[in-house]
Design an enzyme around this catalytic site. Structure first.
Site, short mmCIF file in Angstrom:
data_model
loop_
_atom_site.label_atom_id
_atom_site.label_comp_id
_atom_site.label_asym_id
_atom_site.label_seq_id
_atom_site.Cartn_x
_atom_site.Cartn_y
_atom_site.Cartn_z
N GLU A 171 -9.78 37.18 42.63
CA GLU A 171 -9.69 35.80 42.16
C GLU A 171 -10.18 34.83 43.24
O GLU A 171 -9.83 34.98 44.39
CB GLU A 171 -8.22 35.49 41.80
CG GLU A 171 -8.01 34.12 41.21
CD GLU A 171 -9.01 33.83 40.08
OE1 GLU A 171 -9.05 34.58 39.10
OE2 GLU A 171 -9.79 32.86 40.23
N LYS A 196 -14.48 39.77 48.28
CA LYS A 196 -13.37 38.80 48.29
C LYS A 196 -12.97 38.46 49.73
O LYS A 196 -12.82 37.28 50.09
CB LYS A 196 -12.18 39.37 47.50
CG LYS A 196 -10.92 38.54 47.59
CD LYS A 196 -11.09 37.15 47.00
CE LYS A 196 -10.01 36.21 47.47
NZ LYS A 196 -10.12 34.87 46.96
N GLY A 230 -4.85 25.99 56.47
CA GLY A 230 -3.62 26.73 56.18
C GLY A 230 -3.81 27.47 54.88
O GLY A 230 -4.94 27.74 54.47
N CYS A 263 -3.89 32.56 52.36
CA CYS A 263 -4.91 33.62 52.34
C CYS A 263 -5.92 33.66 53.48
O CYS A 263 -6.27 34.74 53.93
CB CYS A 263 -5.62 33.61 51.00
SG CYS A 263 -4.50 34.07 49.67
P1 NAD Z 1 2.75 34.96 45.06
O1 NAD Z 1 3.63 35.40 46.16
O2 NAD Z 1 2.75 33.53 44.62
O3 NAD Z 1 3.07 35.83 43.76
C1 NAD Z 1 3.23 37.21 43.76
C2 NAD Z 1 4.36 37.56 42.79
O4 NAD Z 1 4.40 38.99 42.63
C3 NAD Z 1 5.75 37.14 43.26
O5 NAD Z 1 6.34 36.27 42.31
C4 NAD Z 1 6.51 38.48 43.37
O6 NAD Z 1 7.87 38.39 42.99
C5 NAD Z 1 5.75 39.36 42.42
N1 NAD Z 1 5.92 40.79 42.65
C6 NAD Z 1 5.82 41.47 43.83
N2 NAD Z 1 6.02 42.79 43.63
C7 NAD Z 1 6.26 42.95 42.31
C8 NAD Z 1 6.53 44.09 41.49
N3 NAD Z 1 6.57 45.32 42.01
N4 NAD Z 1 6.74 43.90 40.18
C9 NAD Z 1 6.68 42.65 39.63
N5 NAD Z 1 6.42 41.54 40.36
C10 NAD Z 1 6.21 41.69 41.69
O7 NAD Z 1 1.27 35.40 45.46
P2 NAD Z 1 -0.11 34.72 45.00
O8 NAD Z 1 -0.40 33.53 45.82
O9 NAD Z 1 -0.14 34.63 43.52
O10 NAD Z 1 -1.14 35.83 45.48
C11 NAD Z 1 -1.25 37.08 44.83
C12 NAD Z 1 -2.51 37.78 45.31
O11 NAD Z 1 -3.65 37.00 44.96
C13 NAD Z 1 -2.60 37.98 46.81
O12 NAD Z 1 -3.23 39.21 47.06
C14 NAD Z 1 -3.50 36.85 47.28
O13 NAD Z 1 -4.20 37.18 48.44
C15 NAD Z 1 -4.45 36.72 46.12
N6 NAD Z 1 -5.03 35.38 45.95
C16 NAD Z 1 -4.26 34.26 46.07
C17 NAD Z 1 -4.81 33.00 45.85
C18 NAD Z 1 -4.01 31.75 45.99
O14 NAD Z 1 -4.57 30.66 45.87
N7 NAD Z 1 -2.71 31.79 46.21
C19 NAD Z 1 -6.15 32.89 45.45
C20 NAD Z 1 -6.90 34.05 45.31
C21 NAD Z 1 -6.32 35.29 45.56
C1 UGA Z 2 -9.06 29.50 49.41
C2 UGA Z 2 -10.46 29.66 48.83
O1 UGA Z 2 -11.10 28.37 48.77
C3 UGA Z 2 -10.41 30.26 47.42
O2 UGA Z 2 -11.72 30.50 46.94
C4 UGA Z 2 -9.64 31.58 47.49
O3 UGA Z 2 -9.51 32.14 46.19
C5 UGA Z 2 -8.27 31.33 48.07
O4 UGA Z 2 -8.40 30.74 49.39
C6 UGA Z 2 -7.47 32.59 48.26
O5 UGA Z 2 -8.01 33.67 48.34
O6 UGA Z 2 -6.26 32.41 48.37
P1 UGA Z 2 -7.09 27.73 49.12
O7 UGA Z 2 -6.54 28.36 50.34
O8 UGA Z 2 -6.20 27.55 47.95
O9 UGA Z 2 -8.36 28.55 48.59
O10 UGA Z 2 -7.64 26.27 49.48
P2 UGA Z 2 -8.96 25.75 50.24
O11 UGA Z 2 -9.46 24.58 49.50
O12 UGA Z 2 -9.91 26.82 50.50
O13 UGA Z 2 -8.36 25.22 51.61
C7 UGA Z 2 -7.87 26.09 52.60
C8 UGA Z 2 -7.52 25.32 53.85
O14 UGA Z 2 -8.70 24.86 54.51
C9 UGA Z 2 -6.68 24.07 53.59
O15 UGA Z 2 -5.69 23.95 54.58
C10 UGA Z 2 -7.69 22.96 53.67
O16 UGA Z 2 -7.10 21.74 54.03
C11 UGA Z 2 -8.61 23.48 54.75
N1 UGA Z 2 -9.97 22.90 54.67
C12 UGA Z 2 -10.78 23.16 53.62
C13 UGA Z 2 -10.41 22.09 55.70
O17 UGA Z 2 -9.70 21.84 56.68
N2 UGA Z 2 -11.68 21.56 55.63
C14 UGA Z 2 -12.51 21.81 54.58
O18 UGA Z 2 -13.64 21.31 54.60
C15 UGA Z 2 -12.05 22.62 53.55
#
Ligand code: NAD
Ligand code: UGA
Length: 463
Positions: A162, A221, A274, A277
């Protein structure tokens, strides 16, 4: 193969929004999002939708439309697995905090638990999709578990990472730059890929749906996040050079960003990136490179993190040195705690580390963030274990009104780029703070000339 029933394990920042959008775009498919966290599921089922566990612009409306129609949130993981032909694994994959690879490698215990549970419960063939971000070659481990502990049924593993960013999740999901699907090159693999392509194709143009082998998809990714974070660290490195040379980092960003080969996005200097990820995924990439003995590759990417830590530290140090080398007993107001605007997520937010550094100098911090709760802020600080929870509550106050937060502050620090900060009555704030009035803008969102005219001493990252 036409999919009728989907299960998504993990109702977090990815599982919740992703499945909500999938549901409104595919009204014929029943989607059940499951989680072991009962409170989270209860929040997703919140009647008036104000208690949804995640704040994302536009999400509430989508959940309202699909929930109870073809979108369901449940804690009955086994039932949902059993019913589904396609299972998304969207659980958390944090950095390991113990054992081999501590502090670097991805902790895959939640992924493994999911695989074992799917193997135990499933009695019909399933397509299992890695939605979580995983180290390259994890699909092999999942396949081993499924094939060796399952009930003799067939599993196809796809990687479908994602790319949504928080704060713009709904827009990113509705209109993604691309969707990436990695699968096996066998006939069964291709059939599984096609089934998933069909689901996305109900709203995304086919040319933006990219199919690759599993390993390219898994690795892409990590690489995408590493490249994005690298841009932020690159411009942040330049921000420090701007501060000593009289150049302005926004002007430099604009000048280089107009080169179409460089491009204008992700060049905003800040107090440091921050989010849950960037750091985790780069550390994971570094760990993988080291595992293969690629030390120069590992060192190259590790520098992105080192630069980011430096940026957070020097922001805190600048506050201390500007306030005559002591912040002991001084009120420092934090505007913003979330890691970026338009989200209530605070994971790895720069604010946490800047606060910790200032608390070590005995500052008293007052926080205002439009979306982050007091409990979350204390939990973030307690998690660092730098001082006792009592001490954190004594030194840090969280308030619900920005003007109250700034009252009698020795300095105001902007940690998140919330739009509303630009609209405040800064003259009113000036009148209420202790003089000289200092503003440290970690997001470079305010206007220096205007603030100087009011009487503020204004310091921004990169100028
Ligand atoms: P999150 O912590 O918000 O959600 C994960 C959920 O999974 C939790 O609610 C947890 O209780 C649940 N869980 C864990 N083990 C489980 C199990 N065995 N059965 C059922 N539920 C279970 O995490 P997130 O931010 O959604 O991230 C999930 C993944 O997606 C990570 O690998 C992250 O790197 C990736 N990712 C996150 C983002 C983002 O913006 N947060 C964007 C792209 C990819
Ligand atoms: C990032 C990626 O942009 C997504 O494509 C990816 O799916 C996701 O991580 C993930 O794998 O979790 P996210 O962390 O939600 O998304 O937000 P961003 O917009 O990327 O910002 C990340 C951090 O960088 C923030 O703290 C933001 O303030 C900072 N940032 C971003 C800067 O300081 N300067 C910039 O120009 C852009």
């Amino acid at each position: 193969m036409k999919i009728k029933n989907i299960c998504c394990i993990g109702a977090g920042y990815v599982g919740g929004p992703t499945m909500s959008v999938l549901a409104i775009q595919n009204p014929d498919i029943k989607i059940t999002v499951v989680d072991i966290n009962e409170e989270r599921i209860k929040a997703w089922n919140d009647k008036d939708l104000n208690g949804l566990p995640i704040y994302e612009p536009g999400l509430k409306e989508i959940v309202q439309k699909a929930r109870g129609q073809n979108l369901f949130f449940s804690t009955d993981v086994e039932k949902a697995i059993d019913e589904a032909e396609m299972i998304f694994i969207s659980v958390n994959t944090p950095t390991k905090t113990y054992g081999k690879g501590k502090g670097m490698a991805a902790d895959l215990k939640y992924i493994e638990l999911c695989a074992r549970q799917i193997a135990k419960v499933a009695t019909t063939d399933k397509i299992v999709i890695e939605k979580s971000t995983l180290p390259v070659r994890t699909a092999q481990a999942i396949k081993n578990i499924l094939d060796n502990t399952g009930n003799g049924i067939k599993f196809q593993i796809l990687s479908n990472p994602e790319f949504l960013a928080e704060g713009t999740a709904v827009q990113d999901l509705l209109n993604p730059d691309r969707v990436l699907i990695g699968g096996e090159e066998s006939d069964e693999g291709k059939e599984a890929i096609d089934a998933l392509v069909d689901i996305y194709a109900s709203w995304i143009p086919r040319e933006r749906i990219l199919t690759t082998n599993v390993w390219s998809s898994e690795l892409s990714k990590l690489v995408a996040n590493a490249f994005l974070a690298q841009r932020v660290s690159s411009i942040n490195a330049i921000s420090e050079l701007c501060e000593v040379t009289g150049a302005d980092v926004d002007e430099v960003s604009r000048a280089i960003g107009m080169d179409s080969r460089i491009g204008p996005k992700f060049l905003k200097a800040s107090v440091g990136f921050g989010g849950s990820c960037f750091q985790k995924d780069i550390l994971n990439l570094v760990y993988i490179a080291k595992t293969y003995g690629l030390n120069e590759v590992a060192d190259y990417w590790e520098q992105v993190i080192i630069m980011n830590d430096h940026q957070k530290n020097r922001f805190a140090e600048n506050i201390v040195s500007t306030l005559y080398n002591t912040v002991s007993g001084k009120k420092i107001t934090f505007l913003g705690w979330a890691f970026k605007k338009d989200t209530n997520d605070t994971r790895e937010s720069a604010a946490i580390y800047v606060a910790d550094a200032l608390l070590n100098e005995q500052a008293e911090i007052c926080v205002y963030d439009p979306k982050v709760s007091q409990e979350r802020i204390y939990a973030d600080l307690d998690y660092l274990n730098t001082r006792s929870p009592e001490e954190n509550r004594r030194l840090v106050k969280v308030v619900k009104d920005p003007y109250e937060a700034c009252q009698e502050a020795h300095a105001i620090a902007i940690l998140t780029e919330w739009d509303e900060f630009k609209e405040y009555d800064w003259k009113r704030i000036f009148d209420s703070v202790i003089k000289p009035a200092f503003v440290f803008d970690g997001r470079k969102i305010l206007n220096k000339t205007t603030l100087n005219k009011m009487g503020f001493e204004y310091y921004a990252i990169g100028s």
